[in-house]
Design a protein around this motif. Structure first.
Motif, short mmCIF file in Angstrom:
data_model
loop_
_atom_site.label_atom_id
_atom_site.label_comp_id
_atom_site.label_asym_id
_atom_site.label_seq_id
_atom_site.Cartn_x
_atom_site.Cartn_y
_atom_site.Cartn_z
N LYS A 62 39.33 57.58 43.14
CA LYS A 62 40.24 58.44 42.17
C LYS A 62 41.38 57.23 41.63
O LYS A 62 41.53 57.33 40.58
CB LYS A 62 41.07 59.44 43.05
CG LYS A 62 40.32 60.44 43.35
CD LYS A 62 40.95 61.38 44.17
CE LYS A 62 40.49 62.74 44.41
NZ LYS A 62 41.16 63.66 45.42
N LYS A 63 41.52 56.20 42.62
CA LYS A 63 42.60 55.35 42.07
C LYS A 63 41.76 54.34 40.84
O LYS A 63 42.44 53.93 39.91
CB LYS A 63 42.96 54.45 43.28
CG LYS A 63 43.83 53.17 42.84
CD LYS A 63 44.00 52.36 44.00
CE LYS A 63 45.05 51.48 43.67
NZ LYS A 63 45.59 50.59 44.89
N ARG A 64 40.66 53.94 41.19
CA ARG A 64 39.86 53.30 40.23
C ARG A 64 39.55 53.83 39.03
O ARG A 64 39.74 53.33 38.12
CB ARG A 64 38.36 52.97 40.98
CG ARG A 64 38.31 51.94 42.01
CD ARG A 64 38.79 50.71 41.84
NE ARG A 64 38.31 50.07 40.97
CZ ARG A 64 38.63 48.93 40.40
NH1 ARG A 64 39.84 48.36 40.56
NH2 ARG A 64 37.78 48.31 39.40
N ALA A 65 39.59 55.22 38.90
CA ALA A 65 39.23 55.80 37.74
C ALA A 65 40.62 55.97 36.92
O ALA A 65 40.65 55.81 35.67
CB ALA A 65 39.00 57.51 38.07
N ARG A 66 41.84 55.98 37.81
CA ARG A 66 43.13 55.84 37.17
C ARG A 66 43.22 54.52 36.44
O ARG A 66 43.66 54.13 35.59
CB ARG A 66 44.28 56.12 38.12
CG ARG A 66 44.45 57.42 38.27
CD ARG A 66 45.79 57.73 39.05
NE ARG A 66 45.89 56.76 40.17
CZ ARG A 66 45.52 56.88 41.52
NH1 ARG A 66 45.05 58.13 42.03
NH2 ARG A 66 46.01 56.03 42.54
N GLN A 67 42.92 53.45 37.25
CA GLN A 67 43.05 52.09 36.84
C GLN A 67 42.23 51.85 35.67
O GLN A 67 42.62 51.20 34.72
CB GLN A 67 42.62 51.17 37.94
CG GLN A 67 43.65 51.02 38.93
CD GLN A 67 43.06 50.11 40.16
OE1 GLN A 67 42.01 49.85 40.35
NE2 GLN A 67 44.10 49.73 40.83
N SER A 68 40.91 52.39 35.57
CA SER A 68 39.98 52.30 34.40
C SER A 68 40.66 52.87 33.19
O SER A 68 40.41 52.28 32.15
CB SER A 68 38.68 52.95 34.84
OG SER A 68 37.77 52.79 34.00
N GLU A 69 41.29 53.99 33.37
CA GLU A 69 41.92 54.60 32.21
C GLU A 69 42.97 53.94 31.60
O GLU A 69 43.05 53.68 30.43
CB GLU A 69 42.46 55.97 32.52
CG GLU A 69 41.38 57.07 32.71
CD GLU A 69 42.10 58.38 33.04
OE1 GLU A 69 43.17 58.92 32.65
OE2 GLU A 69 41.00 59.26 33.78
#
Length: 89
Positions: free
Chosen positions: A8-15
């Motif tokens: 979930k954190k990686r998805a936020r960082q990616s965005e």
């Protein structure tokens, strides 16, 4: 869909990175468009100034990983030769 906390954190960082990179690409394209317009107008001084302003932006794009080094090198080279042709004419 992200399940673990890490994913979930990686998805936020990616965005977040996507938004930053998109803005940076847009800024670079604006600088390139200004050079193109100056070349098209035939004004040598404006074209040279626009190119001089665009070069650090392109280099910043390389250092931030938005564009490839060779791509930027090719763009600068081609624009410089076109500006030089406008200056001579």
């Amino acid at each position: 869909m992200a399940n673990t906390a890490q994913s979930k954190k990686r998805a936020r960082q990616s965005e977040a990175r996507y938004a930053v990179n998109k803005a940076r690409r847009s800024r670079i394209r604006t600088f390139l468009r200004k050079v193109e317009e100056a070349i098209a107008s035939g004004d040598a001084e404006v074209a040279a100034a626009a190119l001089k302003a665009a070069q650090p932006e392109l280099a910043r794009g390389v250092s931030k990983g938005v564009l490839h080094k060779n791509t930027v090198s090719r763009k600068i080279s081609r624009l410089a030769s076109r500006v030089k042709a406008v200056v001579k004419a």
